[in-house]
Design an enzyme around this catalytic site. Structure first.
Site: not given
Ligand SMILES: Cc1cc2nc3c(=O)[nH]c(=O)nc-3n(C[C@H](O)[C@H](O)[C@H](O)COP(=O)(O)OP(=O)(O)OC[C@H]3O[C@@H](n4cnc5c(N)ncnc54)[C@H](O)[C@@H]3O)c2cc1C
Length: 598
Positions: A440
């Site tokens: 989220e």
């Molecule tokens: C157990 C689990 C359940 C989940 N459930 C759902 C679900 O039901 N539906 C769904 O759609 N998704 C779901 N997710 C996905 C989750 O919402 C994402 O993992 C999360 O939004 C982060 O995206 P990412 O993992 O691609 O990280 P990335 O977007 O790659 O981010 C990696 C890091 O970079 C930082 N970052 C990225 N951009 C910026 C910026 N502009 N400025 C500063 N920092 C930045 C982030 O804060 C983070 O620390 C789930 C994930 C998990 C692990």
């Protein structure tokens, strides 16, 4: 696993004594939601979560979900518990009566959500996702979509998901690749792979309704070209029942750090039939309904896990005998004193308690704002509530989940080495808690939403309605000697909040990185100050109750003492964040990317 006891007394204090929920409900037309009804629902939710949901928390973590050829099986007991959840009418509580709901206030549902989440984070997520799907369909769906999908989701016989994330895009949803092509009958054919989909496949319900973002060919690149679709696992026939299987399948489930009993799925859409919700290319706007509801739900997870960890740690700290008190023997008949006599253990316990109880007050307040947004007929009141919600939702989501995680770490620490051992259940809470800081929108992304989009984006206007409320509270207590220890620091920190906001805005004009460098510290500062306000308000209610001599004085004294702890030992952390903000982006950005490691 620590035994879970739903904190009914404290929930009633917050809902009834602090926030006068009966008056709030009557004003909004929720005439059935009397104090008696609230009490009865809290009591039943406590019983259900303590007796049915909590007992399958540790076993669910150990067993996890299993995937077999696209089918996902939840751990033992989950199916039966979910059936009881549905039979008890729990999913219908705050849903629209036109679709089979009970039409009770959202805030009541949010209160019991805390109990479910404390008892079993993984279990609570299955129905939790359905609430977001329902809110999205109700707000943006057509009559056909509402009539087709809502009744079964309300009843709980179908569940929902939120399908945003793809392997190459999480935060940056504008990069999504899932495609939606228009069919002759007006439906869409959805193709693509989503990852990390919570409750994407399982054996608890007859159908799963996926809410999916995808791009229609020819739409603009980036976030302006995203549309939103309903994609059922099973298609629906004309009488509204499930029929043939849609082209949706679960490719695998993740093996992960925590919430092992909640299935985190890879979901493949291979030309699956989907229905557009809202307008073409307005998908992210529609999705915000889901995300805002979900963010408050995730903020509640922070409070829930702080409470669960506190309960386990408190019982242990009263029982475990180690060393003698610095001020002399407290347990002469024992070989040592209980560890709760030691100041450092008390510091950790009080930190947990102040997070759980302060967070509960903040969540309940936000939940009432959600009620106002839904049910008020006064446009000005509605606008005021929405402005406060917009400001406080990212704060609650990120701050309370970070502090919830901190609380679980104290829980493990209080158990010493035993906290690290699985049997006690304290390490599970810590593993389960981490996800709330990630999904989220991560803490970093919530902080950017708060500072860049909302605060600086509105030139500070968004701070005004809540700021005015805080100031009015302090002013109304300016002649109350007993409240000065609370109101004076709040006024001081509030003044600095405004100055700090202006200073960041000015620096950002020169260097936009100043915003990203300040954002998490700014969010945490805002969180500590916001919680201070709720602790001050709780202290005031407790003082008034003591003066009125209505009884339960130990409870009210404890409130005042915990408020004092918060102001003396937790709020000063905000000064550290302020200092970091003042020191600016330089030291963060100066190191060349190639020079991070040699
Ligand atoms: C157990 C689990 C359940 C989940 N459930 C759902 C679900 O039901 N539906 C769904 O759609 N998704 C779901 N997710 C996905 C989750 O919402 C994402 O993992 C999360 O939004 C982060 O995206 P990412 O993992 O691609 O990280 P990335 O977007 O790659 O981010 C990696 C890091 O970079 C930082 N970052 C990225 N951009 C910026 C910026 N502009 N400025 C500063 N920092 C930045 C982030 O804060 C983070 O620390 C789930 C994930 C998990 C692990």
């Amino acid at each position: 696993m620590p035994e879970y006891n739903a904190p009914i007394r404290d929930m009633k204090f917050v809902m009834q004594e602090l926030l006068d929920c009966e008056k709030h409900y009557q004003k909004l037309g929720y005439t059935e939601a009397s104090v008696e009804m609230v009490d009865a629902i809290l009591a039943e939710a406590a019983k259900f979560t303590e007796q049915v949901v909590a007992p399958i928390n540790q076993s669910g973590d150990e067993q996890g979900c299993t995937w077999n050829n696209g089918e996902v099986t939840t751990p033992d007991g989950f199916k039966e518990a979910y059936q009881q959840y549905v039979a008890g009418g729990w999913p219908t509580l705050a849903q629209n009566i036109d679709f089979g709901g009970q039409g009770l206030p959202h805030s009541l549902n949010i209160a019991i959500t805390e109990f479910f989440s404390s008892a079993n984070h993984s279990f609570a997520m299955y129905p939790g996702l359905s609430h977001g799907a329902l809110a999205t369909i109700e707000e943006h769906g057509s009559d056909f979509q509402k009539n087709t999908f809502m009744p079964k989701l309300v009843e709980g016989s179908w569940t929902g998901t939120m399908c945003l994330t793809e392997s190459h895009c999480g935060t940056d949803l504008g990069m999504l690749r899932t495609k939606a092509e228009l069919n002759d009958d007006g439906s869409y054919s959805i193709s693509g792979t989503k990852i990390f989909i919570s409750a994407g496949e399982h054996d608890l319900s007859d159908n799963i309704i996926h809410i999916v973002i995808a791009r229609i060919p020819g739409s603009p690149e980036g976030s302006r070209g995203i549309s939103l679709f309903i994609v059922p696992k099973f298609n629906i026939n004309e009488s509204g029942e499930v029929s043939d299987r849609n082209a949706v399948s679960c490719g695998s489930i993740e093996h992960k750090m925590g919430i092992n009993a909640n299935a985190t799925c890879v979901i493949n859409f291979d030309g699956a039939k989907g229905y557009l919700i809202g307008e073409v290319n307005r998908g992210l706007n529609c999705m915000f309904t889901f995300m805002n509801a979900a963010r408050l739900g995730v903020a509640t997870e922070g409070v829930a896990v702080a409470e669960a960890s506190f309960q386990g740690a408190l019982a242990y700290a009263k029982d475990r005998l180690q060393m003698r008190s610095l001020t002399g023997v407290k347990n002469p008949d024992g070989a040592a004193d209980a560890i709760i006599v030691h100041p450092d253990v008390r510091r950790m316990l009080l930190t947990q308690k102040s997070i759980a109880e302060g967070g509960r007050a903040l969540i309940s307040y936000l939940a009432q704002l959600v009620d106002i947004g839904h049910a008020s007929t006064d446009e000005a009141e509605k606008a005021g509530a929405e402005a406060k919600l917009a400001l406080l939702t990212p704060i609650a989501k990120a701050f309370l989940t970070e502090l919830g995680l901190e609380s679980t770490s104290h829980g493990v620490q209080i158990f010493g080495g035993h906290g690290f051992i699985k049997e006690w259940g304290m390490e599970q809470l810590m593993r389960d808690a981490k996800i709330s800081c990630l999904y989220e929108g991560t803490t970093g992304i919530q902080a950017l939403d708060l500072l860049a989009r909302k605060v600086l984006g509105s030139k500070g206007e968004i701070l005004k309605p809540f700021g005015a409320e805080v100031t009015a509270f302090c002013m109304s207590n300016k002649d109350n000697e007993a409240m000065q220890e609370f109101t004076q620091p709040i006024m001081l920190f509030s003044g600095d909040w405004q100055k700090m906001t202006k200073a960041i805005g000015l620096k950002a004009m020169e260097n936009p990185d100043e915003i990203g460098a300040a954002s998490v510290d700014y969010l945490m500062y805002s969180g500590y100050l916001t919680l201070a306000y709720f602790w001050a308000k709780m202290a005031k209610v407790a003082q008034d109750k003591l003066v009125a001599g209505e009884g339960d004085s130990a409870f009210y004294q404890a409130k005042i003492k915990t408020a004092r702890f918060y102001f003396k030992r937790i709020l000063p952390r905000a000064n550290g964040h302020a200092a970091c903000i003042e020191n600016g982006a330089g030291s963060i950005m100066d190191l060349d990317t190639d020079d991070f490691a040699f």
